[in-house]
Design a protein around this motif. Structure first.
Motif, mmCIF file in Angstrom:
data_model
loop_
_atom_site.group_PDB
_atom_site.id
_atom_site.type_symbol
_atom_site.label_atom_id
_atom_site.label_comp_id
_atom_site.label_asym_id
_atom_site.label_seq_id
_atom_site.Cartn_x
_atom_site.Cartn_y
_atom_site.Cartn_z
ATOM 1 N N ASN A 56 -8.913 -9.436 8.691
ATOM 2 C CA ASN A 56 -9.675 -10.403 9.485
ATOM 3 C C ASN A 56 -8.827 -11.021 10.591
ATOM 4 O OD1 ASN A 56 -12.048 -10.062 8.023
ATOM 5 N ND2 ASN A 56 -11.482 -11.615 6.533
ATOM 6 N N PRO A 101 -7.905 -7.712 13.507
ATOM 7 C CA PRO A 101 -8.941 -6.687 13.404
ATOM 8 C C PRO A 101 -8.585 -5.360 14.078
ATOM 9 C CG PRO A 101 -9.638 -8.467 14.863
ATOM 10 C CD PRO A 101 -8.346 -8.883 14.241
ATOM 11 N N ARG A 159 -13.318 -1.136 5.323
ATOM 12 C CA ARG A 159 -13.283 -1.959 6.528
ATOM 13 C C ARG A 159 -13.098 -1.136 7.802
ATOM 14 N NH1 ARG A 159 -12.234 -7.366 5.160
ATOM 15 N NH2 ARG A 159 -12.841 -7.795 7.287
#
Length: 143
Positions: free
Chosen positions: A23, A26, A80
């Protein structure tokens, strides 16, 4: 692109640190480093004794755990959609993490902390604290 080191011991804190790192960066490139603490590795029997099966079992047990441990950050990164490299080192975790940051192209370390305090922290030490003090790159500690 930043290269982010995430020391990974398969604890909940390490998983949280990897999620946080993704996070926070990114567009980063991630390295999950697991350190086999040689003080916790059972003695590997002498191969000269002729018991190669015992040697194979011990090595498989130690490094089999590492493969399973590193499958977790690979899965998280795949979910992700971020690149991740996995590395394994043998030695003292604090020393190996700092040395990796010194010798590899790492821009930042993101690591979990087990949050020990008081006597437990004094007796056991804090990997995160030592890394913060000696790291050549910025360190983010996730609690």
């Amino acid at each position: 692109m930043s290269r982010i080191l995430v020391p990974f011991d398969d604890s909940e804190r390490a998983r949280e640190a990897l999620e946080y790192a993704v996070n926070l960066f990114p567009d980063g490139e991630f390295v999950a480093l697991t350190v086999v603490d040689t003080s916790s590795v059972p003695a590997i029997p002498n191969t000269a004794s002729g018991d190669e099966d015992e040697v194979s079992e011990t090595v498989e047990r130690v490094f089999g755990d590492v493969e399973e441990r590193l499958a977790v950050p690979e899965r998280i990164a795949a979910e992700r959609g971020v690149p991740i490299e996995t590395q394994t080192r043998l030695g003292a975790p604090t020393q190996e993490i700092v040395e990796f940051a010194e010798t590899e192209a790492v821009d930042h370390i993101v690591m979990g902390s087990h949050g020990r305090s008081g006597v437990k922290r004094f007796l056991l030490g804090s990997v995160a604290e030592v890394v913060v003090r000696h790291s050549p790159v910025p360190v983010t500690v996730v609690r």
